[in-house]
Design a protein around this motif. Structure first.
Motif, PDB file in Angstrom:
ATOM      1  N   THR A  82      61.588  52.430  36.647  1.00 17.29           N
ATOM      2  CA  THR A  82      61.673  51.299  37.306  1.00 17.29           C
ATOM      3  C   THR A  82      63.617  51.525  37.449  1.00 17.29           C
ATOM      4  O   THR A  82      64.344  51.286  38.990  1.00 17.29           O
ATOM      5  CB  THR A  82      61.402  50.087  36.420  1.00 17.29           C
ATOM      6  N   GLY A  83      63.824  52.002  36.096  1.00 17.31           N
ATOM      7  CA  GLY A  83      65.648  52.539  36.086  1.00 17.31           C
ATOM      8  C   GLY A  83      65.677  53.689  36.838  1.00 17.31           C
ATOM      9  O   GLY A  83      66.204  54.147  38.421  1.00 17.31           O
ATOM     10  N   VAL A 134      67.538  54.947  42.961  1.00 16.72           N
ATOM     11  CA  VAL A 134      66.784  55.361  43.847  1.00 16.72           C
ATOM     12  C   VAL A 134      67.857  54.269  45.292  1.00 16.72           C
ATOM     13  O   VAL A 134      68.118  54.697  46.241  1.00 16.72           O
ATOM     14  CB  VAL A 134      66.552  55.865  44.816  1.00 16.72           C
ATOM     15  N   VAL A 135      67.206  52.526  45.316  1.00 19.08           N
ATOM     16  CA  VAL A 135      67.337  52.028  45.829  1.00 19.08           C
ATOM     17  C   VAL A 135      69.572  52.250  46.113  1.00 19.08           C
ATOM     18  O   VAL A 135      69.935  51.602  46.727  1.00 19.08           O
ATOM     19  CB  VAL A 135      66.611  51.027  45.440  1.00 19.08           C
ATOM     20  N   LEU A 136      70.059  52.214  44.747  1.00 20.19           N
ATOM     21  CA  LEU A 136      71.133  51.833  45.242  1.00 20.19           C
ATOM     22  C   LEU A 136      72.242  52.824  45.636  1.00 20.19           C
ATOM     23  O   LEU A 136      73.665  52.650  45.849  1.00 20.19           O
ATOM     24  CB  LEU A 136      71.767  51.970  43.168  1.00 20.19           C
ATOM     25  N   THR A 166      75.463  54.650  50.213  1.00 20.36           N
ATOM     26  CA  THR A 166      75.430  55.653  51.075  1.00 20.36           C
ATOM     27  C   THR A 166      75.565  54.954  52.210  1.00 20.36           C
ATOM     28  O   THR A 166      76.464  54.681  52.766  1.00 20.36           O
ATOM     29  CB  THR A 166      74.653  56.902  51.233  1.00 20.36           C
ATOM     30  N   ALA A 167      74.722  54.247  52.653  1.00 21.46           N
ATOM     31  CA  ALA A 167      75.256  53.270  53.983  1.00 21.46           C
ATOM     32  C   ALA A 167      76.150  52.650  53.740  1.00 21.46           C
ATOM     33  O   ALA A 167      76.442  52.164  54.991  1.00 21.46           O
ATOM     34  CB  ALA A 167      73.692  52.888  53.692  1.00 21.46           C
ATOM     35  N   ASN A 169      69.946  45.122  52.861  1.00 15.52           N
ATOM     36  CA  ASN A 169      69.138  44.374  52.199  1.00 15.52           C
ATOM     37  C   ASN A 169      68.135  44.873  51.251  1.00 15.52           C
ATOM     38  O   ASN A 169      67.023  43.496  50.848  1.00 15.52           O
ATOM     39  CB  ASN A 169      68.071  43.760  53.335  1.00 15.52           C
ATOM     40  N   LEU A 170      67.725  45.571  50.552  1.00 14.66           N
ATOM     41  CA  LEU A 170      66.977  46.249  49.976  1.00 14.66           C
ATOM     42  C   LEU A 170      67.641  45.794  48.565  1.00 14.66           C
ATOM     43  O   LEU A 170      66.741  45.600  47.510  1.00 14.66           O
ATOM     44  CB  LEU A 170      67.322  47.605  49.962  1.00 14.66           C
ATOM     45  N   PHE A 171      68.812  45.218  48.332  1.00 19.28           N
ATOM     46  CA  PHE A 171      69.507  44.552  46.820  1.00 19.28           C
ATOM     47  C   PHE A 171      67.769  43.934  46.536  1.00 19.28           C
ATOM     48  O   PHE A 171      68.008  43.356  45.869  1.00 19.28           O
ATOM     49  CB  PHE A 171      70.461  43.426  47.395  1.00 19.28           C
ATOM     50  N   PHE A 172      67.114  42.809  47.397  1.00 16.49           N
ATOM     51  CA  PHE A 172      65.849  42.444  47.147  1.00 16.49           C
ATOM     52  C   PHE A 172      64.810  42.993  45.803  1.00 16.49           C
ATOM     53  O   PHE A 172      64.878  42.508  44.608  1.00 16.49           O
ATOM     54  CB  PHE A 172      65.413  41.482  48.055  1.00 16.49           C
ATOM     55  N   VAL A 173      64.690  44.188  46.445  1.00 21.93           N
ATOM     56  CA  VAL A 173      64.028  44.789  45.853  1.00 21.93           C
ATOM     57  C   VAL A 173      64.860  45.319  44.742  1.00 21.93           C
ATOM     58  O   VAL A 173      64.008  45.397  43.449  1.00 21.93           O
ATOM     59  CB  VAL A 173      63.806  46.556  47.112  1.00 21.93           C
ATOM     60  N   PHE A 174      66.355  45.989  44.590  1.00 22.56           N
ATOM     61  CA  PHE A 174      67.068  46.068  43.220  1.00 22.56           C
ATOM     62  C   PHE A 174      66.886  45.003  42.150  1.00 22.56           C
ATOM     63  O   PHE A 174      66.555  45.617  41.415  1.00 22.56           O
ATOM     64  CB  PHE A 174      68.337  46.323  43.664  1.00 22.56           C
ATOM     65  N   TYR A 175      66.879  43.885  43.043  1.00 21.94           N
ATOM     66  CA  TYR A 175      66.697  42.876  41.926  1.00 21.94           C
ATOM     67  C   TYR A 175      65.101  42.669  40.818  1.00 21.94           C
ATOM     68  O   TYR A 175      65.269  42.088  39.694  1.00 21.94           O
ATOM     69  CB  TYR A 175      67.609  41.467  42.003  1.00 21.94           C
TER      70      TYR A 175
END
Length: 538
Positions: free
Chosen positions: A163-164, A169-171, A176-177, A195-201
């Motif tokens: 998960t780390g 990768v998500v961060l 960059t975007a 909106n990938l922050f949902f995945v991040f959390y």
């Protein structure tokens, strides 16, 4: 010119105080957690195995917990709007501080990126130490299965490791975007990756549930570093007696008799083996509240946005500007506020804020915005509302006349308005020229010609130009060639408003904003205080 402390405190004081408090909180969390894992008895054996990497990884994790919780709060737009309009926030400085929420969001984001780098580097060292310093005495404390195990297995075969890696990768994609170049060239990339922050959390929730790092639970019966004997209880004994009974080899330091080593030294003796337990994932406590609040806010916004909005008029203006007039049941707004436009036919998720240029009042329910056609979303939105064959006309059946709203100006404390507008070419003034002329004529009729001071500047032109049309004669007399001499303008305004407070509002590029911000903080000989404000969609 020297800085005016009166203006500086009005513009920067509360902001810098909050920033200082935030920095102190981060530093306190980092240092307190570092000392806990460096000197805490419950982490004695784990620290012996991992060393400095343990302290840095946990200290950086504490900072990440704080900022991962705070970064969501500035994005609760409905809550911020409620606080701005609430009587419970009477201070104008506090309300202006809420306009800095976007800057605080970015600050927390940068902090997360920095300490994520520290956290990742520390855990890479930890993975190596778990392999090299495998403990035969405390098997349950090991994350690895055997000595010299490949550290990459810990990264890609354990829940915290996998998960780390995914979170990194998500961060990386979100960071960059979020750069200015990508936001300007293709806003869609920024919007969808953010909106990938949902995945991040979600990954963060799983990341902290792995339980690789453990602490000792039986400190009373097994003090860290105690000597294990075949007894049933812990006891204090003299060091010479212990050495005589259990050690027959030569003593350290060349002592021949244990009595000579130290008669008064006492060691802790224990017979119970240490027991270890995984830490409770404190990250859940940090982020659960802000995450639930933000999800509730998004749900409320979604429900509220389902109420129908009727577009009653679309007007195409010069310089790629489109005016949209709308009606929505029970919609209330005040001058200076903004709305968020979401058009599913253009984009399912993407939405954009626009400042209201027409507000509803007691006598009319119409509100409107002016949209500058810049970027993919606005282009698709224009093509949907104004097909190519109709871009020079109003396409919807109901057309309102451009009457200036007959609002009562008495409740407003504004005494004089200086309106300074800088454009590159003459065409850029046309879309707003009618309203400016109506304002000018309105105050002339009310015998208040000095209430509004209009100054228009053409920054790029080959010669003297005018806004074509007899009705624009009042504006042509206020049209200047070149850029404003901001320092002289500030001195003139300060001279005309001795000892008073003058609000400065900037809606424009960062270069002008920085200049006006700097001049607002500078001292003047007239005792005038300038309060700087910048358009903020937060």
């Amino acid at each position: 010119m020297a800085v005016s402390w009166r203006s500086w405190l009005a513009n920067e004081g509360v902001k810098h105080l909050c920033l200082l408090m935030w920095l102190c909180l981060n530093a306190l969390l980092f240092w307190k957690t570092f000392l806990l894992y460096n000197q805490g008895p419950e982490y004695h054996y784990l620290h012996q195995m991992l060393g400095l990497g343990l302290c840095l990884s946990r200290a950086s994790a504490a900072v990440l917990n704080l900022n991962c919780s705070l970064i969501l709060l500035p994005m609760c737009r409905t809550l911020l709007a409620f606080l701005r309009g609430s009587q419970k926030v009477p201070s104008r400085r506090t309300r202006r501080l809420l306009d800095k929420s976007r800057a605080f969001h970015i600050t927390c984001g940068v902090t997360i990126c920095i300490f994520s780098g520290v956290h990742v580097a520390a855990h890479l060292v930890n993975a190596l130490n778990f392999s090299v310093n495998y403990s035969e005495d405390f098997v349950e404390l090991n994350a690895g299965r055997y000595r010299d195990e490949d550290p990459r297995k810990l990264l890609f075969t354990t829940v915290p490791g996998l998960t780390g890696v995914c979170m990194v990768v998500v961060l990386f994609l979100m960071t960059t975007a979020s750069t200015y170049a990508i936001r300007v060239s293709n806003y869609d990339i920024f919007w969808y990756t953010h909106n990938l922050f949902f995945v991040f959390y979600m990954l963060l929730m799983l990341h902290v549930s792995g339980g690789l790092l453990k602490y000792q639970t039986n400190l009373d019966t097994h003090p860290p570093g105690c000597i294990f004997l075949n007894q049933t209880h812990s006891q204090d004994v003299s060091l010479p007696e212990l050495l005589s009974e259990h050690f027959h080899e030569p003593l350290p330091g060349g002592f021949s008799n244990p009595e000579e080593l130290n008669r008064n030294t006492v060691v802790k003796i224990c017979v119970e083996e240490p027991r270890f337990q995984a830490n409770f994932p404190q990250t859940w406590l940090w982020i659960s509240g802000p995450l639930c609040l933000y999800c509730a806010e998004r749900l409320y916004r979604c429900i509220r946005s389902n109420k129908p909005v009727t577009i009653i008029s679309v007007i195409s203006h010069p310089s790629d500007v489109m005016e949209i007039r709308m009606v929505k049941e029970n919609f209330k707004a005040r001058p200076g506020q903004y709305i968020i436009l979401h058009c599913p036919s253009v984009s399912a998720l993407e939405n954009h804020p626009f400042t209201l240029t027409m507000c509803p009042s007691e006598t009319k329910a119409t509100f409107g915005v002016h949209v500058k056609i810049v970027g993919d979303w606005t282009e698709r939105f224009r093509d949907l509302l104004l097909p190519p064959s109709s871009q020079d006309s109003e396409i919807l059946p109901f057309i309102q006349s451009r009457n200036y709203p007959k609002d009562d100006w008495k409740p407003y404390k504004l005494r004089r308005l200086y309106f300074i507008w800088v454009c590159r070419d003459i065409q850029s003034f046309h879309w707003f020229a009618d309203l400016l002329c109506m304002l000018y004529n309105k105050f002339w009729q009310e015998n208040r010609p000095d209430y509004v001071n209009i100054q228009l500047y053409l920054s790029q032109t080959d010669g003297i130009q005018k806004i074509i049309g007899e009705k624009y004669h009042a504006l042509n007399s206020r049209l200047f060639i070149g850029r404003p001499r901001w320092r002289l303008l500030f001195d003139e305004i300060a001279k005309c408003n001795r000892g008073k407070t003058v609000g400065v509002f900037c809606c424009g590029p960062n270069s002008i904003s920085k200049t006006l911000h700097k001049l607002s903080n500078q001292n003047n000989s007239y005792g005038t205080k300038f309060e700087y404000n910048k358009e903020s969609f937060s």
